[in-house]
Design an enzyme around this catalytic site. Structure first.
Site, PDB file in Angstrom:
ATOM      1  N   LYS A 125      46.239  31.844  43.797  1.00 18.20           N
ATOM      2  CA  LYS A 125      46.692  32.927  44.673  1.00 18.20           C
ATOM      3  C   LYS A 125      45.985  32.937  46.023  1.00 18.20           C
ATOM      4  O   LYS A 125      46.532  33.440  47.006  1.00 18.20           O
ATOM      5  CB  LYS A 125      46.511  34.282  43.998  1.00 18.20           C
ATOM      6  CG  LYS A 125      45.085  34.608  43.592  1.00 18.20           C
ATOM      7  CD  LYS A 125      45.035  35.941  42.868  1.00 18.20           C
ATOM      8  CE  LYS A 125      43.736  36.107  42.086  1.00 18.20           C
ATOM      9  NZ  LYS A 125      43.738  35.244  40.881  1.00 18.20           N
ATOM     10  N   HIS A 127      35.261  39.889  36.181  1.00 14.25           N
ATOM     11  CA  HIS A 127      35.264  39.600  37.619  1.00 14.25           C
ATOM     12  C   HIS A 127      34.459  40.699  38.291  1.00 14.25           C
ATOM     13  O   HIS A 127      34.794  41.879  38.166  1.00 14.25           O
ATOM     14  CB  HIS A 127      36.689  39.572  38.161  1.00 14.25           C
ATOM     15  CG  HIS A 127      36.843  38.874  39.477  1.00 14.25           C
ATOM     16  ND1 HIS A 127      36.124  39.230  40.609  1.00 14.25           N
ATOM     17  CD2 HIS A 127      37.620  37.828  39.846  1.00 14.25           C
ATOM     18  CE1 HIS A 127      36.469  38.441  41.612  1.00 14.25           C
ATOM     19  NE2 HIS A 127      37.369  37.574  41.176  1.00 14.25           N
ATOM     20  N   GLU A 147      36.471  31.060  38.357  1.00 14.68           N
ATOM     21  CA  GLU A 147      37.758  31.121  39.042  1.00 14.68           C
ATOM     22  C   GLU A 147      37.566  31.241  40.554  1.00 14.68           C
ATOM     23  O   GLU A 147      37.961  32.231  41.177  1.00 14.68           O
ATOM     24  CB  GLU A 147      38.577  32.301  38.501  1.00 14.68           C
ATOM     25  CG  GLU A 147      38.840  32.213  36.999  1.00 14.68           C
ATOM     26  CD  GLU A 147      39.438  33.489  36.426  1.00 14.68           C
ATOM     27  OE1 GLU A 147      39.577  34.482  37.179  1.00 14.68           O
ATOM     28  OE2 GLU A 147      39.763  33.504  35.225  1.00 14.68           O
TER      29      GLU A 147
END
Length: 422
Positions: free
Chosen positions: A87, A216, A290
């Site tokens: 993304k 996250h 990530e």
């Protein structure tokens, strides 16, 4: 402790082959440059040699930067497998470079999965890292063999049981402490610790295997000490699953939020120390991350042309052919530091990059008819003329990915030059 990730010389060779004259896997223009040349040099060269065919705005993707960042990742976080967050920047050439360098991929939609698979990447190198997916998207994941995904609700368990019963799950949890991040992803995703037993039992009763934990800490400005607390919390979830008699978990997903600057070194130290402290006896542990901004931000440079000018006393007002609805969308955030350089085009058709002592407070507008489409205000610039160029560094993260075609203007996404060392 997990196994060390080792960089292979063949990955660099494959990267050069991929972007060589006979092996280009994209529709973008490819050029080589010497190892001493800067990205600014290649932009000047593109403008000089392609004056009649150049389409502005355009961006330069410097593969040397991608290689350096991958090497730094493997040096600083040797136990963490990178799953690039598509993304952040889904440019196909960029994805291809990362794939050749050994990156895996964090995808959040069928479109992102399809892009990665089109490069020949195996579906077992993809994590479907979206805790809430439509049923149609889950069916797509089944059809292409993507068999691991995140979840944080009982409702998601029920959907996956119905449409993808062989899928492995990673439980997304919410870090307990305030991390200081400007973008707090925990506002939308992540289970609280007191919700974990119910979610684990729901997955177990559905016959689904929960294979790990994800979190996250947020993006932009997060306190890197937060990784320690989040990793400890993940360890608590591992222990909870064990007490419930569930199969042993094996994956720790430490999420994203990494930058490529000095904070990456600081984050790496905290992550490595926390893994060693809390997972010392987990010999078969697989740790993944990530990263998005880490790989994308500094890799792309944007070149825009001056298409209009107005003088009002000492104030200079300029219009350029990209703006906040395009590649420069991040400039609307107060945290984003604009790094702008100039290429002046004089009457002798030579490009002048010398320093100028005289500057003027300048406003730079984008091309749309919206007055909020303003990139710079009272920014010190030398006198510019029509067809001069403004060059913006660090334009790879959440730029073209977030751009629009508002007012009929497109961003630089359609015009990419890929540069690499010969």
């Amino acid at each position: 402790m997990p196994t060390t990730l080792v960089a292979e010389e063949s990955q660099i060779t494959n990267l050069n082959l991929m972007f060589g004259a006979s092996g280009v896997k994209c529709n973008e223009l490819v050029t080589t440059l010497s190892s001493e040349a800067t990205t600014f040099d290649i932009i000047q060269s593109i403008i000089k040699t392609k004056t009649t065919e150049i389409h502005s705005p355009f961006s330069v993707l410097d593969l040397r930067v991608v290689i350096d960042l991958m090497n730094k990742w493997k040096t600083n976080l040797p136990f963490v497998k990178p799953f690039y967050a598509v993304k952040c920047n889904p440019n196909i050439s960029f994805l291809g470079a990362l794939a050749s360098l050994g990156s895996n991929f964090d995808c959040a939609s069928p479109t992102e999965i399809e892009s990665v698979l089109s490069l020949g990447v195996s579906p077992d190198r993809i994590i479907y890292a979206n805790p809430c997916k439509s049923e149609a998207h889950i069916k797509y994941a089944v059809s292409v063999g993507v068999n691991i995904t995140t979840f944080d609700s009982v409702g998601e368990v029920e959907k996956i049981k119905k449409w993808h019963p062989k899928c492995e799950l990673i439980l997304r949890i919410k870090p307990k402490e305030e991390t200081g991040a400007r973008f707090r992803l925990g506002l939308k995703y992540g289970a609280f610790l007191n919700e974990v037993p119910e979610l684990l039992k729901a997955a177990d009763m559905a016959g689904l295997k929960v294979t790990g934990v994800a979190f996250h800490i947020g993006s932009m400005g997060a306190n890197t000490q937060a990784y320690r607390g989040a990793i400890l919390l993940a360890k608590t979830v591992f222990e909870t699953a064990s007490r419930l008699g569930m199969p042993k978990m094996k994956i720790l997903d430490i999420g994203g939020g990494f930058s490529s600057g000095s904070k990456f070194d600081e984050a790496s130290l905290n992550i490595n120390d926390a893994i060693k402290s809390y997972f010392e006896n987990e010999d078969d542990l697989i740790v993944i991350g990530e990263p998005g901004t880490y790989f994308a931000e500094t890799t792309f440079t944007l070149a825009t042309k001056v298409i209009g000018k107005r003088v009002r006393d000492e104030l200079r007002e300029y219009w350029i052919d990209d703006g906040i609805y395009g590649t420069l969308c991040r400039t609307v955030y107060d945290y984003f530091i604009v790094m702008c350089s100039i290429l002046r085009f004089d009457s002798k058709h030579k490009y002048d990059t010398s320093e100028h002592t005289k500057t003027y407070p300048s406003t730079v507008f984008g091309p749309t008819c919206d007055s909020t489409d303003t990139i710079l205000k009272e920014y010190p610039l030398p006198e510019l003329e029509m067809n001069d160029w403004l060059v913006f560094s660090n334009m790879g993260a959440y730029t073209t990915a977030c751009s629009t075609n508002f007012n009929g203007f497109s961003s630089s996404a359609k015009n990419i030059y890929v540069s690499y060392s010969s």
